[in-house]
Design a protein around this motif. Structure first.
Motif, mmCIF file in Angstrom:
data_model
loop_
_atom_site.group_PDB
_atom_site.id
_atom_site.type_symbol
_atom_site.label_atom_id
_atom_site.label_comp_id
_atom_site.label_asym_id
_atom_site.label_seq_id
_atom_site.Cartn_x
_atom_site.Cartn_y
_atom_site.Cartn_z
ATOM 1 N N ASP A 481 0.864 -0.886 -0.065
ATOM 2 C CA ASP A 481 -0.042 0.075 -0.052
ATOM 3 C C ASP A 481 0.867 1.377 0.024
ATOM 4 O OD1 ASP A 481 -1.958 2.034 0.388
ATOM 5 O OD2 ASP A 481 -2.651 1.423 2.265
ATOM 6 N N GLU A 482 1.263 1.714 -1.164
ATOM 7 C CA GLU A 482 2.173 2.810 -1.345
ATOM 8 C C GLU A 482 3.520 2.729 -0.580
ATOM 9 O OE1 GLU A 482 1.993 5.183 -3.256
ATOM 10 O OE2 GLU A 482 -0.049 5.540 -3.840
ATOM 11 N N ALA A 483 3.963 1.493 -0.586
ATOM 12 C CA ALA A 483 5.162 0.993 0.128
ATOM 13 C C ALA A 483 6.436 1.881 -0.038
ATOM 14 C CB ALA A 483 5.240 -0.292 0.192
ATOM 15 N N THR A 484 6.304 2.425 -1.195
ATOM 16 C CA THR A 484 7.596 3.159 -1.469
ATOM 17 C C THR A 484 7.466 4.638 -1.598
ATOM 18 O OG1 THR A 484 7.116 2.891 -3.873
ATOM 19 C CG2 THR A 484 8.798 1.095 -2.811
ATOM 20 N N SER A 485 6.367 5.240 -0.922
ATOM 21 C CA SER A 485 5.911 6.620 -1.160
ATOM 22 C C SER A 485 7.075 7.659 -0.420
ATOM 23 C CB SER A 485 4.671 6.718 -0.453
ATOM 24 O OG SER A 485 4.816 6.371 1.302
ATOM 25 N N PHE A 486 7.825 7.011 0.310
ATOM 26 C CA PHE A 486 8.939 7.567 0.845
ATOM 27 C C PHE A 486 10.294 7.516 0.478
ATOM 28 C CE2 PHE A 486 5.819 7.800 4.629
ATOM 29 C CZ PHE A 486 5.534 9.149 4.546
ATOM 30 N N ALA A 487 10.514 6.476 -0.340
ATOM 31 C CA ALA A 487 11.585 6.041 -1.072
ATOM 32 C C ALA A 487 12.150 7.141 -1.838
ATOM 33 C CB ALA A 487 11.485 4.852 -1.498
ATOM 34 N N ASP A 488 13.470 7.165 -2.075
ATOM 35 C CA ASP A 488 14.335 7.761 -2.967
ATOM 36 C C ASP A 488 14.326 6.993 -4.464
ATOM 37 O OD1 ASP A 488 16.665 6.102 -3.049
ATOM 38 O OD2 ASP A 488 16.586 6.779 -1.139
ATOM 39 N N PRO A 489 14.430 7.574 -5.501
ATOM 40 C CA PRO A 489 14.638 6.800 -6.697
ATOM 41 C C PRO A 489 15.434 5.498 -6.852
ATOM 42 C CG PRO A 489 14.536 9.167 -7.249
ATOM 43 C CD PRO A 489 14.748 8.769 -5.852
ATOM 44 N N GLN A 490 16.376 5.768 -6.109
ATOM 45 C CA GLN A 490 17.502 4.359 -5.986
ATOM 46 C C GLN A 490 16.919 3.395 -5.254
ATOM 47 O OE1 GLN A 490 18.329 7.624 -5.356
ATOM 48 N NE2 GLN A 490 19.733 8.005 -7.280
ATOM 49 N N THR A 491 16.265 3.827 -4.323
ATOM 50 C CA THR A 491 15.681 2.841 -3.342
ATOM 51 C C THR A 491 14.505 2.200 -4.141
ATOM 52 O OG1 THR A 491 16.365 3.808 -1.317
ATOM 53 C CG2 THR A 491 14.555 2.261 -1.204
ATOM 54 N N GLU A 492 13.599 2.946 -4.732
ATOM 55 C CA GLU A 492 12.567 2.509 -5.476
ATOM 56 C C GLU A 492 12.897 1.388 -6.594
ATOM 57 O OE1 GLU A 492 8.249 3.908 -7.664
ATOM 58 O OE2 GLU A 492 10.116 5.195 -7.332
ATOM 59 N N GLN A 493 14.186 1.681 -7.162
ATOM 60 C CA GLN A 493 14.426 0.883 -8.377
ATOM 61 C C GLN A 493 14.824 -0.475 -7.496
ATOM 62 O OE1 GLN A 493 17.936 2.360 -10.482
ATOM 63 N NE2 GLN A 493 16.486 2.100 -12.506
ATOM 64 N N ALA A 494 15.583 -0.465 -6.657
ATOM 65 C CA ALA A 494 16.094 -1.565 -5.553
ATOM 66 C C ALA A 494 14.830 -2.237 -5.572
ATOM 67 C CB ALA A 494 17.047 -1.223 -4.541
#
Length: 573
Positions: A481-494
């Motif tokens: 549920d919007e689990a990467t809403s606070f993540a930076d692009p690098q983290t989201e890519q990972a």
């Protein structure tokens, strides 16, 4: 405990009776019987010692019992709150619920640990004292009871419906203050960032002013009655009544001067316990109201467990004509989902998109059975979720929230929350897949660092810990549920790479607003006003030029990147 208190209370009369007997012995004509005097002194001292021992034992038992009752209450509340639908919490203020678990449970302390002793002292001591005083002089006994009768006559005024209503209003006002404080503290960073201090304070100030108004009204209603009772039971007034009555009897020859002494001593013993009973009565009322609120919380119906649980055959998820409406105070509510039919196949990633309030979060929260649908059914492996035991369902479905809460334990224990026996290698592998391993190594004690004490994590880092937790759980159905809403692009890519690696035969459902996440999905479901308006492969939906295409264009036009200090938007990535 009550029996020990009775013995202690009766023994407590021995020193007073010893003083009375000493007075009579010393004031009587003739030689003093020294042996009798010492016997009386020893009896009085022994009574005092017995009182101390027995009341201490009663108090110790009472406090042990109180701690057990409070522990039981809190365990029952924790177990009950862990089973109620999550939607129940959304209609309650955090402060009010915290008051039930904290203050209301603590409010039973006087009732268990102190009230029995006060009740015994209020009834047993006066009764025995009265019996003794009647044997001395029944007329002066009646005169000594005048303060008690006056105070008792005022008690019904404390129990009027208006007083009860004011007490309930007082408790409600305290709950509102607690809630406003919690809300203000939780949102303090937003207040400071956007300068909304005056508005943020207004809620608390309004709650405080409301409390002052209610408290002042309650005090005004109680003050005259309470003052009258305190005056009637005060030692100066009691002594005045006894001295006036005793003097009249002595001057008329109806009472020996030495017989006035027990009334002066035991007269105070008649009124002091009754005076303390007034405070005990307040504690009993407060405990009764607190237990009532605790019972209300414990009475909330949990999601029912199946009598004969069934095991799902596979992890294909199917929603059949699902409708859901959140309950409100009048029992009815707007439907958040309206006739949803959806199939989530194993080995696929389904992205759920739509405007705010379209029902996305409600839809995915039905999958781990945070709620039951008000109509229709949800099947996992061909079995209705309501026929699957909660333990089995938790092993089948893993959920990552947008708003992450980490426990005050080590990083490793946070990641291994769903799998407590997981080895360190498995924990590290999950952290690597979630893109948080390197950050953990920079903490003071690595994976053994206690979060909240030795280190704090940012919102994005906390989300990655939560994702690692879900990956380690290795459930066949994964809901984000919007689990990467606070993540930076690098983290989201990972995280996206991790999902691609782990997808295999998993059924993955993602609520997403970012185009990269949507583009990786096998199927996109577009929700609007609680209903599915489009579904299909991302490329196919773009070709149709419908709701999803509009969603894609709007998000592409608002994607802005910073490059060489210049803002650029709507560029191909």
């Amino acid at each position: 405990m009550v029996l020990l208190q009775v013995v202690g209370a009766l023994a407590g009369l021995a020193p007073l009776l010893a003083v009375v007997e000493l007075g009579r012995t010393l004031l009587s004509p003739g030689p003093i019987d020294h042996a009798h005097v010492w016997t009386v002194v020893i009896a009085g001292a022994a009574g005092l010692l017995v009182r101390l021992l027995f009341t201490a034992a009663a108090s110790g038992i009472g406090h042990v019992l109180d701690s057990r009752v409070q522990l039981t209450f809190r365990r029952q509340l924790a177990a009950s709150l862990g089973r109620v639908p999550i939607g129940w919490f959304s209609g309650r203020r955090t402060g009010e619920l915290a008051k039930v678990v904290g203050e209301d449970v603590s409010a039973v302390h006087p009732f268990i640990a102190h009230a029995p002793g006060e009740l015994v002292a209020a009834f047993v001591v006066p009764l025995v004292s009265l019996i003794y005083l009647v044997t001395v002089d029944w007329r002066l006994t009646l005169i000594t009871l005048i303060p008690v009768v006056l105070a008792t006559a005022l008690v019904p005024l404390l129990m009027l419906p208006a007083r009860t209503h004011e007490q309930k209003a007082y408790d409600a006002a305290m709950g509102r203050i607690a809630s406003s404080v919690v809300e203000f503290v939780q949102g303090i960073s937003v207040v400071k960032a956007f300068g909304g201090g005056e508005r943020a304070h207004r809620t608390f100030l309004t709650a405080a002013d409301d409390f002052v108004s209610i408290f002042s009204r309650w005090v005004r209603g109680m003050s005259v009655v309470a003052a009258g009772m305190q005056l009637a039971l005060s030692p100066p007034f009691v002594l005045l009544v006894v001295l006036v009555g005793g003097t009249a009897l002595i001057t008329s020859g109806g009472l020996a001067p030495a017989d006035l002494l027990p009334f002066l001593l035991l007269g105070l013993g008649l009124t002091a316990p009754v005076a303390s009973l007034g405070h005990g009565f307040d504690d009993l009322q407060a405990a009764g109201r607190a237990v009532g609120r605790i019972k209300d919380v414990l009475a909330v119906r949990p999601l029912p467990e199946p009598a004969h649980p069934r095991a799902p055959q596979g992890h294909r998820v199917e929603l059949r004509d699902v409708r859901f409406a959140y309950e409100v105070d009048d029992g009815a509510g707007h439907e958040a989902l309206r006739g949803v039919d959806l199939v989530l196949e194993p080995g696929t990633i389904t992205a759920v998109v739509g405007p705010s309030g379209s029902g996305k979060s409600t839809l995915v929260q039905l999958l781990p059975r945070f709620f039951d649908p008000t109509h229709g059914s949800i099947l996992l492996g061909g079995v209705d979720l309501r026929e699957i035991g909660s333990r089995e369902l938790h092993r089948q479905v893993s959920f990552v929230f947008q708003d992450v809460r980490l426990l005050r334990v080590s990083v490793a224990d946070n990641i291994a929350l769903a799998v407590p026996r997981a080895g360190r290698d498995d924990v590290i592998r999950a952290a690597r897949l979630a893109g948080v391993h390197d950050r953990i190594l920079r903490l003071p004690r690595g994976y053994d660092t206690v979060l909240g004490e030795e280190a704090r994590l940012s919102g994005g880092e906390a989300q990655r810990i939560s994702i690692a937790r879900a990956l380690l759980a290795d459930a066949p159905v994964l809901v984000l549920d919007e689990a990467t809403s606070f993540a930076d692009p690098q983290t989201e890519q990972a995280v996206r790479r991790a999902l691609a690696t782990l997808s295999g035969d998993r059924t993955i459902v993602v609520i997403a607003h970012r185009l990269e996440t949507v583009a990786d999905a096998d199927t996109v479901v577009v929700l609007e006003d609680g209903a599915i308006v489009e579904r299909g492969r991302p490329a196919d939906l773009l070709t149709r030029g419908g709701k999803f295409a509009a969603f894609w264009r709007s998000h592409r036009s608002t994607e802005i990147e910073t490059h060489d200090g210049v803002l650029r938007g709507d560029e191909p990535r």
